[in-house]
Design a protein around this motif. Sequence first.
Motif, PDB file in Angstrom:
ATOM      1  N   GLN A 174      -0.076  72.685 -84.164  1.00  0.00           N
ATOM      2  CA  GLN A 174       0.693  71.538 -84.671  1.00  0.00           C
ATOM      3  C   GLN A 174      -0.172  70.648 -85.569  1.00  0.00           C
ATOM      4  O   GLN A 174       0.282  70.195 -86.619  1.00  0.00           O
ATOM      5  CB  GLN A 174       1.239  70.737 -83.482  1.00  0.00           C
ATOM      6  CG  GLN A 174       2.380  71.439 -82.760  1.00  0.00           C
ATOM      7  CD  GLN A 174       2.738  70.744 -81.455  1.00  0.00           C
ATOM      8  OE1 GLN A 174       1.869  70.222 -80.760  1.00  0.00           O
ATOM      9  NE2 GLN A 174       4.017  70.745 -81.115  1.00  0.00           N
ATOM     10  N   HIS A 194       7.941  71.565 -83.637  1.00  0.00           N
ATOM     11  CA  HIS A 194       8.174  71.489 -82.203  1.00  0.00           C
ATOM     12  C   HIS A 194       7.465  72.649 -81.516  1.00  0.00           C
ATOM     13  O   HIS A 194       7.357  73.757 -82.062  1.00  0.00           O
ATOM     14  CB  HIS A 194       9.685  71.542 -81.941  1.00  0.00           C
ATOM     15  CG  HIS A 194      10.077  71.130 -80.570  1.00  0.00           C
ATOM     16  ND1 HIS A 194       9.943  71.959 -79.485  1.00  0.00           N
ATOM     17  CD2 HIS A 194      10.598  69.959 -80.108  1.00  0.00           C
ATOM     18  CE1 HIS A 194      10.378  71.332 -78.405  1.00  0.00           C
ATOM     19  NE2 HIS A 194      10.777  70.120 -78.751  1.00  0.00           N
ATOM     20  N   SER A 195       6.977  72.404 -80.301  1.00  0.00           N
ATOM     21  CA  SER A 195       6.316  73.486 -79.565  1.00  0.00           C
ATOM     22  C   SER A 195       7.282  74.641 -79.300  1.00  0.00           C
ATOM     23  O   SER A 195       6.883  75.810 -79.262  1.00  0.00           O
ATOM     24  CB  SER A 195       5.749  72.954 -78.244  1.00  0.00           C
ATOM     25  OG  SER A 195       6.762  72.289 -77.510  1.00  0.00           O
ATOM     26  N   SER A 231       9.528  75.706 -81.386  1.00  0.00           N
ATOM     27  CA  SER A 231       9.555  76.503 -82.611  1.00  0.00           C
ATOM     28  C   SER A 231       8.351  77.440 -82.658  1.00  0.00           C
ATOM     29  O   SER A 231       8.462  78.597 -83.074  1.00  0.00           O
ATOM     30  CB  SER A 231       9.547  75.588 -83.838  1.00  0.00           C
ATOM     31  OG  SER A 231      10.708  74.792 -83.884  1.00  0.00           O
ATOM     32  N   GLY A 262      13.989  73.930 -75.783  1.00  0.00           N
ATOM     33  CA  GLY A 262      13.802  72.573 -76.284  1.00  0.00           C
ATOM     34  C   GLY A 262      13.180  71.676 -75.237  1.00  0.00           C
ATOM     35  O   GLY A 262      12.711  72.123 -74.199  1.00  0.00           O
ATOM     36  N   SER A 263      13.242  70.393 -75.502  1.00  0.00           N
ATOM     37  CA  SER A 263      12.518  69.433 -74.681  1.00  0.00           C
ATOM     38  C   SER A 263      13.346  68.972 -73.490  1.00  0.00           C
ATOM     39  O   SER A 263      13.613  67.805 -73.296  1.00  0.00           O
ATOM     40  CB  SER A 263      12.120  68.228 -75.530  1.00  0.00           C
ATOM     41  OG  SER A 263      13.269  67.664 -76.121  1.00  0.00           O
ATOM     42  N   VAL A 322      15.655  76.001 -79.923  1.00  0.00           N
ATOM     43  CA  VAL A 322      15.199  75.196 -81.046  1.00  0.00           C
ATOM     44  C   VAL A 322      15.411  75.960 -82.334  1.00  0.00           C
ATOM     45  O   VAL A 322      14.950  77.086 -82.472  1.00  0.00           O
ATOM     46  CB  VAL A 322      13.707  74.836 -80.885  1.00  0.00           C
ATOM     47  CG1 VAL A 322      13.224  74.044 -82.089  1.00  0.00           C
ATOM     48  CG2 VAL A 322      13.499  74.037 -79.607  1.00  0.00           C
ATOM     49  N   CYS A 381      14.583  76.809 -86.064  1.00  0.00           N
ATOM     50  CA  CYS A 381      13.351  76.702 -86.846  1.00  0.00           C
ATOM     51  C   CYS A 381      13.644  77.016 -88.311  1.00  0.00           C
ATOM     52  O   CYS A 381      13.877  78.175 -88.666  1.00  0.00           O
ATOM     53  CB  CYS A 381      12.291  77.659 -86.305  1.00  0.00           C
ATOM     54  SG  CYS A 381      10.692  77.484 -87.109  1.00  0.00           S
TER      55      CYS A 381
END
Length: 541
Positions: free
Chosen positions: A480, A492-493, A495, A514-515, A521, A523
Amino acid sequence: MIKKNDLFEAEITAMTAEGSGICHADGMAVFVPGTAVGDRCVVRVVKVLKKYAFGRLEELLTPSPDRTTPDCSIAGPCGGCVYRHITYEAELKIKTQRVRDALERIGGFANIPMEPILGAPSRTRYRNKCQLPIGLSKNGEMQMGFYAVNSHRIIDTHTCLLQPEVFDRAAEAFRAWQKLSGESIYDEAAHSGVLRHLYMRCGEKSDEVLVCIVANGAKLHGEDLLVKMLREAVPEITGIVLNINRERTNVVLGRELRTLWGKPTIRDTLCRLEFEISPHAFYQVNRTQAEALYNKAAEYAGLTGAETLLDLYCGTGTIGLSMASRAKKLIGAEIIPSAVENARKNAAHNHVTNAEFLCGDAKDAARILYERGERPDVIVIDPPRKGCDAAVITTIAAMRPTRVVYVSCDPATLARDLKQFTAEDYNIEAVTPVDMFPGTAHVETVVLLSRKKVNGYVDVDLDAEKIQGKSGSATYKEIQDYILSKYGFKVHSGSIGQIKTKAGLDKRENDNIGSGDGQKVSCPQEKEDAIMDAFRHFNMI
């Protein structure tokens, strides 16, 4: 409501950043130059704005305990010095409070770890550089000195207590030569005449003196006479040069130099290093206090000989080179090509073999280093008065140095930038004000920032897990940070996990989640390309 020319009685309760006293009338702040905290005085209003006003000291009723007899008759009109009427102890308190106020009010910080201000051993004769504008008086004679506050009106000056005595002798010899030679004086409005500035430098340790005449032309009348008179008045002189500046500009120096006598540079020693200083070269004007500042910066850097040190906004390399012997490697970055060349010459002249200097702005230089795989352990930044761009701070944080040493010449922009640094997971460990310019309103500050240690987590975050590849690995956070530094956007992690699976790298069960909402997610292509580039950068594919 107060109005222009009103008289009122008040007590000065504080000071502005510019060195004016602050009092109040009808609930409005009034700024009064030449006053001190504790003065009881009569003030005349000279200008009223919407939220504040400006006043003039009309009568001093009860002087402040901080007051002392001014040692310069033109300190007020010339505007260079604002604290010659108070004790040095009082001046240092004001400058310390200025730094503290900026950090509290602009940065929003409390319990600031402030160390005592580093005061100067002398308030007088400390400057090693002087630039005197030249003009015509009302009676048609040459005048030379300093500009009055907020104007281009010259205050004729025959001595300045901030400059070494040798500059006074050189200036008087120059005045005498002009009368004999009849050389014309530059007129800003008409862009005519020749003599624009008298510019002088000296070496505090070497005692060498360089006199530079800035002219709107390539030749002076009576050059041989000028050389003779300057050498007789100033035996210490080692060089006399003519700087040619034909531009319609407020910039003092032009690009072209011609040596009239001697050599076009002087030498001086700073932090045990010797520097060759030309008229164009940057060099701290208060060498003694520069050493104090650099030593404090080196203390904060905490180098052991094993670290890579990055010096952003390095100028001619003085700060970084002063620490190079304590680092494994020094990398300097500066946007001005001539300064970079000077830095390289300074390194070679002082036999510093572990230094590299890049030409580029701070953000681009940091990105280039990131792409090269450089991970500085310590970063020193000494930005201009406007401070750092937000993108530079983000890039520095992405490189994750253990320590950042911030050298600032403006407490307001420092406070703003420190606020972003703390948001980027850095703590303020120590703050030291440094009085580089006694008598004036300016104050420097050195700040130590350290990267926050992450602890106390029970669960394992994707950001902390390593992705293993062909022959390399990287954490989610490292990927990142690389993408943010190179491409300027965040990924995003989830992705990263998605593209990790697509690339055939090891997969965890929560990749592509996702979070916390259980949704996949999405991408975009540009982010997928950036993630794949990061995988290649870390040699994972």
